[in-house]
Design a protein around this motif. Structure first.
Motif, PDB file in Angstrom:
ATOM      1  N   TYR A  78      10.400   2.076  52.021  1.00 55.18           N
ATOM      2  CA  TYR A  78       9.841   0.949  51.248  1.00 55.18           C
ATOM      3  C   TYR A  78      10.023  -0.384  51.970  1.00 55.18           C
ATOM      4  CZ  TYR A  78       9.491   4.383  47.559  1.00 55.18           C
ATOM      5  OH  TYR A  78       9.160   5.511  46.833  1.00 55.18           O
ATOM      6  N   SER A  79      10.195  -0.361  53.281  1.00 52.74           N
ATOM      7  CA  SER A  79      10.510  -1.603  54.009  1.00 52.74           C
ATOM      8  C   SER A  79       9.472  -2.702  53.779  1.00 52.74           C
ATOM      9  CB  SER A  79      10.638  -1.328  55.506  1.00 52.74           C
ATOM     10  OG  SER A  79       9.375  -1.016  56.069  1.00 52.74           O
ATOM     11  N   GLU A 120      13.300 -11.622  49.799  1.00 48.73           N
ATOM     12  CA  GLU A 120      13.853 -11.451  51.149  1.00 48.73           C
ATOM     13  C   GLU A 120      13.267 -10.201  51.818  1.00 48.73           C
ATOM     14  OE1 GLU A 120      18.080  -9.898  51.154  1.00 48.73           O
ATOM     15  OE2 GLU A 120      17.842 -10.332  49.018  1.00 48.73           O
ATOM     16  N   LYS A 121      13.040 -10.345  53.146  1.00 49.20           N
ATOM     17  CA  LYS A 121      12.462  -9.224  53.888  1.00 49.20           C
ATOM     18  C   LYS A 121      13.522  -8.170  54.151  1.00 49.20           C
ATOM     19  CE  LYS A 121       8.736 -10.775  56.845  1.00 49.20           C
ATOM     20  NZ  LYS A 121       8.262 -10.972  58.197  1.00 49.20           N
ATOM     21  N   ALA A 160      22.579   5.952  64.324  1.00 52.04           N
ATOM     22  CA  ALA A 160      21.565   6.008  63.251  1.00 52.04           C
ATOM     23  C   ALA A 160      20.187   6.496  63.697  1.00 52.04           C
ATOM     24  CB  ALA A 160      21.419   4.641  62.602  1.00 52.04           C
ATOM     25  N   ILE A 161      19.521   7.095  62.731  1.00 50.96           N
ATOM     26  CA  ILE A 161      18.098   7.411  62.844  1.00 50.96           C
ATOM     27  C   ILE A 161      17.451   6.792  61.599  1.00 50.96           C
ATOM     28  CG2 ILE A 161      18.418   9.696  61.731  1.00 50.96           C
ATOM     29  CD1 ILE A 161      16.121  10.730  63.560  1.00 50.96           C
ATOM     30  N   GLU A 162      16.293   6.169  61.770  1.00 44.88           N
ATOM     31  CA  GLU A 162      15.658   5.497  60.626  1.00 44.88           C
ATOM     32  C   GLU A 162      14.298   6.148  60.353  1.00 44.88           C
ATOM     33  OE1 GLU A 162      16.218   1.230  59.876  1.00 44.88           O
ATOM     34  OE2 GLU A 162      14.073   0.991  60.270  1.00 44.88           O
ATOM     35  N   PHE A 163      13.983   6.258  59.072  1.00 45.86           N
ATOM     36  CA  PHE A 163      12.737   6.925  58.657  1.00 45.86           C
ATOM     37  C   PHE A 163      11.783   5.916  58.030  1.00 45.86           C
ATOM     38  CE2 PHE A 163      15.955  10.117  59.015  1.00 45.86           C
ATOM     39  CZ  PHE A 163      15.294  11.217  59.535  1.00 45.86           C
ATOM     40  N   HIS A 164      10.523   5.986  58.455  1.00 48.38           N
ATOM     41  CA  HIS A 164       9.479   5.111  57.903  1.00 48.38           C
ATOM     42  C   HIS A 164       8.305   5.956  57.432  1.00 48.38           C
ATOM     43  CE1 HIS A 164      10.864   1.026  58.997  1.00 48.38           C
ATOM     44  NE2 HIS A 164      11.644   1.715  59.800  1.00 48.38           N
ATOM     45  N   PHE A 183      14.333  -3.839  26.636  1.00 50.29           N
ATOM     46  CA  PHE A 183      15.411  -3.575  27.594  1.00 50.29           C
ATOM     47  C   PHE A 183      16.176  -4.855  27.913  1.00 50.29           C
ATOM     48  CE2 PHE A 183      11.847  -0.747  28.342  1.00 50.29           C
ATOM     49  CZ  PHE A 183      12.455   0.495  28.264  1.00 50.29           C
ATOM     50  N   LYS A 184      17.501  -4.705  28.035  1.00 45.95           N
ATOM     51  CA  LYS A 184      18.302  -5.880  28.383  1.00 45.95           C
ATOM     52  C   LYS A 184      18.457  -6.009  29.899  1.00 45.95           C
ATOM     53  CE  LYS A 184      22.378  -7.173  26.834  1.00 45.95           C
ATOM     54  NZ  LYS A 184      23.639  -6.761  26.214  1.00 45.95           N
ATOM     55  N   ASN A 185      18.898  -4.918  30.499  1.00 50.37           N
ATOM     56  CA  ASN A 185      19.124  -4.971  31.951  1.00 50.37           C
ATOM     57  C   ASN A 185      17.952  -4.328  32.678  1.00 50.37           C
ATOM     58  OD1 ASN A 185      21.521  -5.693  30.872  1.00 50.37           O
ATOM     59  ND2 ASN A 185      22.768  -4.496  32.274  1.00 50.37           N
ATOM     60  N   VAL A 186      17.262  -5.143  33.460  1.00 48.58           N
ATOM     61  CA  VAL A 186      16.082  -4.641  34.171  1.00 48.58           C
ATOM     62  C   VAL A 186      16.203  -5.033  35.640  1.00 48.58           C
ATOM     63  CG1 VAL A 186      13.576  -4.782  34.316  1.00 48.58           C
ATOM     64  CG2 VAL A 186      14.674  -4.925  32.097  1.00 48.58           C
ATOM     65  N   HIS A 187      16.036  -4.065  36.530  1.00 49.41           N
ATOM     66  CA  HIS A 187      16.128  -4.345  37.967  1.00 49.41           C
ATOM     67  C   HIS A 187      14.780  -4.067  38.613  1.00 49.41           C
ATOM     68  CE1 HIS A 187      20.494  -4.585  37.549  1.00 49.41           C
ATOM     69  NE2 HIS A 187      20.318  -3.622  36.671  1.00 49.41           N
ATOM     70  N   ALA A 188      14.285  -5.041  39.376  1.00 52.76           N
ATOM     71  CA  ALA A 188      12.976  -4.862  40.028  1.00 52.76           C
ATOM     72  C   ALA A 188      12.897  -5.808  41.232  1.00 52.76           C
ATOM     73  CB  ALA A 188      11.852  -5.146  39.043  1.00 52.76           C
ATOM     74  N   GLN A 189      13.849  -5.647  42.139  1.00 52.40           N
ATOM     75  CA  GLN A 189      13.929  -6.593  43.270  1.00 52.40           C
ATOM     76  C   GLN A 189      12.855  -6.330  44.321  1.00 52.40           C
ATOM     77  OE1 GLN A 189      17.740  -6.436  45.267  1.00 52.40           O
ATOM     78  NE2 GLN A 189      17.272  -8.235  46.522  1.00 52.40           N
ATOM     79  N   ALA A 190      12.659  -5.067  44.687  1.00 52.05           N
ATOM     80  CA  ALA A 190      11.628  -4.698  45.686  1.00 52.05           C
ATOM     81  C   ALA A 190      11.111  -3.310  45.293  1.00 52.05           C
ATOM     82  CB  ALA A 190      12.238  -4.679  47.080  1.00 52.05           C
TER      83      ALA A 190
END
Ligand SMILES: Cc1ncc(COP(=O)(O)O)c(C=O)c1O
Length: 384
Positions: A210-211, A217-218, A232-236, A315-322
Motif C-alpha cells: 500500500y506504499s 505523510e509519504k 530485508a526483502i520488500e514486496f510491492h 463508532f468512537k475509535n476510527v482509524h483511517a490514516q492510509a
C-alpha cells in the motif's frame, strides 16, 4: 469415490477469510438479496486506460506468447529500478536486486520456502494480512503472533517478544501502510525494526503493497533505513498502486541473497509472468504518475466523507490514516467482531470484515474497505 484426507498443513489453517466472506455473499446473491460490499480490498476504480491499451498491443507480440523468463523482463526490472529511485531515492540493481512476481501474495507466500526450516519461528502481525499465516505454515514454521495494539498505534512491541522466540525466529513479516489497521510506520520504528532483525539474525519481509495509498505523510521504503539491505526483502504490488488486482503482478526487491532464494523457489514452481502483463506493468510505472495522484484524491475524499460521518455516531475509535481501509472499534454493545459483522449483514445488508479474521488481536474491531463510490458509501452511512 474415496474421500482423501487433506494434509495436516492445510487443516491447521483457518478457512481463508475472504473465501468465507465470498461464500456469504454468494448466499445473499442466490437469495436475490441486495447488499453493500465493504469487505474486500479490490478497488472499484479502473486500471489506467493506456495501460490496458498497452497490454492489448503487447499481447499481439509473438515473443510475449511464449514462456516468460523466470527472472522477469529486463525492461520491467529497469522500470521498477527507475521508479524506486524517483519515489524513495533508493538505488536497486535491476539485475540482482529486483524480482517481478505473479502478484505480491505469490512472493510473500513462497518466500519462506527459501529460508525457513521446520521448527523455526515466523513472527507475524496480529491483526495482519492472512497470507502470512499460510506462508509460515506451508514452510513448517512455528507461528508467533505479534499483537498490534491500539495503545501502541498498531506497531508491534519488539521488546515484548520472548527471548526464546527471538533466538529461534527466522523471519518477521511487517506491513505498513498496514492492512487492516491503516496506520503508517514512522521512521523511528523502522530503525528499531532493522536493528532488531540485525541483532537476532532475522529476515525482514517488508510488505509495502500500500506504499502509494497515502493521504498525508509519504510511506517509506524499508531501504530508506540504513542497514536494511543487509536483512530485508520488500514486496510491492501493482494491485493497489494501479488498481490492477486481476493482472497479478508485483515485485520483490532488496537483499540480493534473499531475492535469489525466492527466485530459486519460483523457478521450481512457476514459469514466469505473461510477457504482455510485464510490458503493461512497466508502462504503468514509467507513465502513470498522474493516475496515482488522481487515485489518491478519490480515496482521500471517500475516507474523509466516511470517517466524518461514522465517527462519534456509531463508532468512537476510527482509524483511517492510509490505505483504503477503515479500522473501527466495535460499538460497546457488541461482544465480538463476528457478532457485529453478522448483525451488519442481517440487519443492514452491509458486508464488512470482522477483525478476528485477521488474527486474535484483531478482535474488537471491524474493517471497512472503501472500494465503492461515494453514493454507495452514503447509503452505507445512512444505514450504520
Ligand atoms: C497487506 C497486503 N499484502 C499483500 C497483498 C497481496 O496483493 P497482490 O497479491 O494482489 O499483489 C494484499 C492484498 O490484499 C495485502 O492486503
Amino acid at each position: 469415490m474415496k474421500n482423501f484426507e487433506l494434509s495436516k498443513r492445510l487443516t491447521s489453517l483457518p478457512p481463508y477469510l475472504f473465501a468465507e466472506i465470498d461464500r456469504q455473499k454468494k448466499d445473499l446473491r442466490d437469495k436475490g438479496i441486495k447488499f453493500i460490499d465493504l469487505s474486500i480490498g479490490d478497488p472499484d476504480i479502473s486500471a489506467p486506460a493506456a495501460v490496458i491499451d498497452n497490454l492489448y498491443q503487447a499481447a499481439k507480440n509473438k515473443e510475449n506468447q511464449k514462456y516468460a523468463l523466470d527472472q522477469g523482463k529486463q525492461a520491467l526490472r529497469a522500470s521498477i529500478s527507475r521508479w524506486f529511485l524517483k519515489r524513495f531515492a533508493v538505488t536497486l540493481d535491476e539485475n540482482k536486486e529486483i524480482l517481478p512476481l505473479i502478484g505480491s501474495k505469490e512472493g510473500l507466500v513462497h518466500f519462506p520456502l527459501a529460508f525457513v526450516n521446520k521448527g523455526d519461528y515466523a513472527l507475524i502481525p496480529s491483526p495482519g494480512y492472512p497470507g502470512y499465516r499460510g506462508a509460515a505454515v506451508f514452510a513448517g514454521a512455528k507461528i508467533y503472533e505479534m499483537p498490534l495494539l491500539e495503545k501502541n498505534n498498531f506497531l508491534p512491541d519488539l521488546d515484548k517478544i520472548p527471548e526464546s522466540v527471538k533466538n529461534k525466529a527466522k523471519i518477521i513479516y511487517v506491513n505498513y501502510p498496514n492492512n487492516p489497521t491503516s496506520v503508517v510506520a514512522p521512521l523511528e520504528f523502522l530503525k528499531r525494526l532493522v536493528a532488531f532483525c540485525a541483532k537476532y539474525g532475522i529476515i525482514l519481509a517488508y510488505d509495502n503493497a500500500y506504499s502509494e495509498i497515502y493521504f498525508e505523510e509519504k510511506p517509506l521504503s524499508i531501504f530508506e533505513v540504513p542497514g536494511a539491505r543487509e536483512i530485508a526483502i520488500e514486496f510491492h504490488s501493482f494491485s493497489k498502486t494501479f488498481c490492477m488486482t486481476g493482472f497479478r503482478v508485483g515485485w520483490a526487491c532488496g537483499n540480493e541473497n534473499l531475492v535469489n532464494g525466492l527466485l530459486k523457489v519460483k523457478t521450481n514452481i512457476d514459469s514466469g509472468i505473461f510477457g504482455a502483463i510485464q510490458d503493461a506493468a512497466g508502462y504503468a510505472l514509467d507513465k502513470e504518475a498522474v493516475y496515482m495522484e488522481d487515485m489518491r484524491k478519490i480515496f482521500k475524499e471517500r475516507r474523509d466523507f466516511f470517517v466524518q460521518n461514522i465517527k462519534n455516531k456509531t463508532f468512537k475509535n476510527v482509524h483511517a490514516q492510509a490505505t483504503f481501509y477503515v479500522w473501527a472499534k466495535l460499538p460497546r454493545k457488541f461482544k465480538s467482531s463476528i457478532e457485529f459483522s453478522k448483525y451488519l449483514i442481517q440487519e443492514k445488508r452491509i458486508i464488512a470484515t470482522p477483525g478476528i479474521g485477521f488474527g486474535k488481536y484483531g478482535e474488537g474491531f471491524i474493517r471497512f474497505a472503501l472500494t465503492c463510490d461515494k453514493q454507495v458509501l452514503k447509503e452505507a452511512i445512512n444505514l450504520l
